[in-house]
Design a protein around this motif. Structure first.
Motif, PDB file in Angstrom:
ATOM      1  N   GLY A  12       0.254  -0.932  -0.254  1.00 32.01           N
ATOM      2  CA  GLY A  12      -0.319   0.147  -0.092  1.00 32.01           C
ATOM      3  C   GLY A  12       0.479   1.241  -0.342  1.00 32.01           C
ATOM      4  O   GLY A  12       0.330   2.137  -0.020  1.00 32.01           O
ATOM      5  N   LEU A  13       2.412   1.368  -0.211  1.00 29.96           N
ATOM      6  CA  LEU A  13       2.797   1.862   0.014  1.00 29.96           C
ATOM      7  C   LEU A  13       2.730   2.994  -1.252  1.00 29.96           C
ATOM      8  O   LEU A  13       2.563   2.418  -1.972  1.00 29.96           O
ATOM      9  N   GLN A  14       2.936   4.589  -0.851  1.00 28.93           N
ATOM     10  CA  GLN A  14       2.877   5.045  -2.429  1.00 28.93           C
ATOM     11  C   GLN A  14       3.468   5.504  -3.551  1.00 28.93           C
ATOM     12  O   GLN A  14       2.901   5.371  -4.558  1.00 28.93           O
ATOM     13  N   TRP A  15       4.657   5.313  -3.319  1.00 32.51           N
ATOM     14  CA  TRP A  15       4.917   5.028  -4.674  1.00 32.51           C
ATOM     15  C   TRP A  15       4.884   3.668  -5.035  1.00 32.51           C
ATOM     16  O   TRP A  15       4.725   3.991  -6.860  1.00 32.51           O
ATOM     17  N   ILE A  16       4.240   2.755  -4.660  1.00 30.10           N
ATOM     18  CA  ILE A  16       4.523   1.373  -5.394  1.00 30.10           C
ATOM     19  C   ILE A  16       2.924   1.615  -6.360  1.00 30.10           C
ATOM     20  O   ILE A  16       2.700   1.125  -7.191  1.00 30.10           O
ATOM     21  N   GLN A  17       1.912   2.126  -5.120  1.00 30.33           N
ATOM     22  CA  GLN A  17       0.487   2.860  -5.978  1.00 30.33           C
ATOM     23  C   GLN A  17       0.376   3.455  -7.685  1.00 30.33           C
ATOM     24  O   GLN A  17       0.147   3.507  -8.075  1.00 30.33           O
ATOM     25  N   ASP A  18       1.610   3.983  -6.900  1.00 30.81           N
ATOM     26  CA  ASP A  18       1.839   5.270  -8.087  1.00 30.81           C
ATOM     27  C   ASP A  18       2.455   4.447  -9.324  1.00 30.81           C
ATOM     28  O   ASP A  18       2.339   4.903 -10.475  1.00 30.81           O
ATOM     29  N   ALA A  19       3.582   3.400  -8.972  1.00 31.73           N
ATOM     30  CA  ALA A  19       3.912   2.602 -10.387  1.00 31.73           C
ATOM     31  C   ALA A  19       2.899   1.978 -10.366  1.00 31.73           C
ATOM     32  O   ALA A  19       2.859   1.357 -11.988  1.00 31.73           O
ATOM     33  N   LYS A  20       1.764   1.082  -9.934  1.00 33.68           N
ATOM     34  CA  LYS A  20       0.734   0.627 -10.335  1.00 33.68           C
ATOM     35  C   LYS A  20       0.111   1.774 -11.448  1.00 33.68           C
ATOM     36  O   LYS A  20      -0.720   0.979 -12.560  1.00 33.68           O
ATOM     37  N   SER A  21      -0.071   2.583 -11.049  1.00 36.42           N
ATOM     38  CA  SER A  21      -1.412   3.212 -11.780  1.00 36.42           C
ATOM     39  C   SER A  21      -0.444   3.784 -13.503  1.00 36.42           C
ATOM     40  O   SER A  21      -1.456   4.325 -13.853  1.00 36.42           O
ATOM     41  N   GLY A  22       0.910   3.864 -12.880  1.00 38.17           N
ATOM     42  CA  GLY A  22       1.576   4.499 -14.045  1.00 38.17           C
ATOM     43  C   GLY A  22       1.728   3.416 -15.037  1.00 38.17           C
ATOM     44  O   GLY A  22       2.701   3.656 -16.069  1.00 38.17           O
ATOM     45  N   HIS A  23       2.108   2.099 -14.908  1.00 40.00           N
ATOM     46  CA  HIS A  23       2.112   1.218 -15.162  1.00 40.00           C
ATOM     47  C   HIS A  23       3.609   0.984 -15.323  1.00 40.00           C
ATOM     48  O   HIS A  23       4.132   0.517 -16.746  1.00 40.00           O
ATOM     49  N   ASN A  24       4.104   1.593 -14.372  1.00 41.81           N
ATOM     50  CA  ASN A  24       5.466   0.900 -14.397  1.00 41.81           C
ATOM     51  C   ASN A  24       6.284   0.126 -13.871  1.00 41.81           C
ATOM     52  O   ASN A  24       7.016   0.280 -12.235  1.00 41.81           O
ATOM     53  N   ILE A  25       5.452  -0.932 -14.265  1.00 40.96           N
ATOM     54  CA  ILE A  25       5.351  -2.452 -13.359  1.00 40.96           C
ATOM     55  C   ILE A  25       5.705  -3.535 -14.494  1.00 40.96           C
ATOM     56  O   ILE A  25       5.617  -3.231 -15.572  1.00 40.96           O
ATOM     57  N   ILE A  26       7.030  -4.103 -13.927  1.00 39.09           N
ATOM     58  CA  ILE A  26       6.968  -5.098 -14.809  1.00 39.09           C
ATOM     59  C   ILE A  26       5.763  -6.259 -15.269  1.00 39.09           C
ATOM     60  O   ILE A  26       5.568  -6.807 -14.556  1.00 39.09           O
ATOM     61  N   PRO A  27       5.812  -6.071 -16.391  1.00 40.13           N
ATOM     62  CA  PRO A  27       4.954  -7.877 -17.136  1.00 40.13           C
ATOM     63  C   PRO A  27       5.589  -8.420 -17.296  1.00 40.13           C
ATOM     64  O   PRO A  27       6.737  -9.111 -16.886  1.00 40.13           O
ATOM     65  N   VAL A  28       4.909  -9.477 -17.073  1.00 39.99           N
ATOM     66  CA  VAL A  28       4.930 -11.060 -16.621  1.00 39.99           C
ATOM     67  C   VAL A  28       5.518 -11.352 -17.710  1.00 39.99           C
ATOM     68  O   VAL A  28       6.317 -12.588 -17.562  1.00 39.99           O
ATOM     69  N   ASN A  29       5.213 -10.852 -19.062  1.00 36.19           N
ATOM     70  CA  ASN A  29       5.586 -11.599 -20.382  1.00 36.19           C
ATOM     71  C   ASN A  29       6.868 -11.159 -20.998  1.00 36.19           C
ATOM     72  O   ASN A  29       7.159 -11.232 -21.953  1.00 36.19           O
ATOM     73  N   GLU A  30       7.387 -10.361 -20.084  1.00 35.34           N
ATOM     74  CA  GLU A  30       8.502  -9.692 -20.911  1.00 35.34           C
ATOM     75  C   GLU A  30       9.975  -9.573 -20.248  1.00 35.34           C
ATOM     76  O   GLU A  30       9.757  -9.965 -18.766  1.00 35.34           O
ATOM     77  N   SER A  31      10.779  -9.765 -21.174  1.00 35.25           N
ATOM     78  CA  SER A  31      12.508 -10.156 -20.121  1.00 35.25           C
ATOM     79  C   SER A  31      12.972  -8.659 -20.458  1.00 35.25           C
ATOM     80  O   SER A  31      12.694  -7.847 -20.634  1.00 35.25           O
ATOM     81  N   MET A  32      13.257  -8.701 -19.325  1.00 33.06           N
ATOM     82  CA  MET A  32      13.705  -7.189 -18.691  1.00 33.06           C
ATOM     83  C   MET A  32      15.533  -7.093 -19.208  1.00 33.06           C
ATOM     84  O   MET A  32      16.312  -6.481 -18.281  1.00 33.06           O
ATOM     85  N   VAL A  33      15.308  -8.404 -19.582  1.00 30.68           N
ATOM     86  CA  VAL A  33      17.971  -8.790 -20.228  1.00 30.68           C
ATOM     87  C   VAL A  33      17.827  -7.664 -20.550  1.00 30.68           C
ATOM     88  O   VAL A  33      19.044  -6.595 -20.413  1.00 30.68           O
TER      89      VAL A  33
END
Lengths: 102, 180
Positions: free
Chosen positions: B120-141
């Motif tokens: 429930g932290l603020q920056w995590i909520q921001d990341a969720k709403s701003g789509h700054n979250i790593i999607p399951v089907n994407e490689s970060m390499v």
């Protein structure tokens, strides 16, 4: 859904097991294993939080740095343990209480 | 499915860490530490950090543990004999203080974690709403490589120099001393 709290609980457990090993064991190599466990607990937290930083990847990056630093630390610590063993013929941290042999 | 995998992985990790703590035999605890590290690599994959998981396997399992095993083999017979004398029950009177310390620390940390309410932290909520979250089907390499060469270039170089210094220092410390 796996939340951040799950990861943090696992990491707290690992950290406390590492703390237990460090305090209770009588062997420098096992103490080193405990330190590695604690480091890994911290790295797990960084990796778990890094999911919410897609652009900068800050957590994953510093997890990588921490792993490399752990490798360097272990190499130096093992060299020190070998030296201590050569000088004292024991690697029990309780018995090593002199800076230099008289 | 993913949740079941998570529980299996965390059970393997914590269980083998317990065996490392409780084991009497040093070699067995080192090999159980292998399993702890593999379980942690699995947890990293479930946290969508595939590159860190691979690095964990390569550096920890391939490097550090082999190094620890070597140091253990080099430290000779007396260390082994000294180990056998040490009868360490997991909960004995001798390491009762350590047990108390670790247990109380665990209680404090769990308390803090449950109170902090990390999702429930603020920056995590921001990341969720701003789509700054790593999607399951994407490689970060790909992204990690680019970031390592741009944003994190200075720490990268500093850590390479430090790694070289540490390895030279380790080789210097571990050498045989000449007779004076």
């Amino acid at each position: 859904m796996i939340t951040l709290t799950h990861f943090m609980v696992v990491s707290a457990g690992l950290f406390c097991i590492g703390l237990f090993i460090i305090v209770s064991k009588k062997n420098a190599i096992q103490v080193l294993l405990g330190i590695e466990l604690m480091l890994n607990a911290a790295i797990l937290n960084m990796v778990a939080f890094s999911r919410y930083d897609r652009v900068n990847n800050g957590g994953q990056m510093f997890a990588l740095f921490a792993i490399v630093l752990a490798a360097a630390t272990t190499a130096v610590a093992l060299a020190i343990i070998l030296n201590v063993y050569r000088r004292y013929k024991t690697i029990n941290p309780d018995e090593i209480n002199q800076l230099k042999d008289q | 499915m993913v949740q079941v995998m998570f529980y299996v992985m965390s059970f393997v990790t914590l269980g083998s860490a317990f065996i490392v703590a409780a084991g009497k035999n040093l070699v067995r605890s080192i090999f159980m530490f292998f399993i702890t590290l593999f379980g942690l690599a699995g947890l990293y994959v479930l946290a969508l950090a595939d590159f860190v998981a691979v690095t964990q396997v390569v550096i920890y399992v391939g490097g550090i543990l082999v190094l620890i095993l070597f140091a253990f083999m080099l430290s000779g017979k007396q260390a082994l004999a000294a180990l056998d004398q040490q009868k360490s029950k997991f909960i004995s009177l001798k390491n009762f203080p350590a047990f108390i310390l670790a247990g109380l620390f665990l209680v404090v940390m769990l308390n803090i974690i449950l109170k902090a309410n990390a999702p429930g932290l603020q920056w995590i909520q921001d990341a969720k709403s701003g789509h700054n979250i790593i999607p399951v089907n994407e490689s970060m390499v790909n992204n990690i490589g680019i970031n390592l060469m741009t944003r994190y270039l200075l720490p990268f170089e500093v850590i390479s120099v430090l790694l070289m210094l540490a390895l030279v220092g380790a080789a210097h410390l571990a050498r045989k001393e000449e007779k004076v």
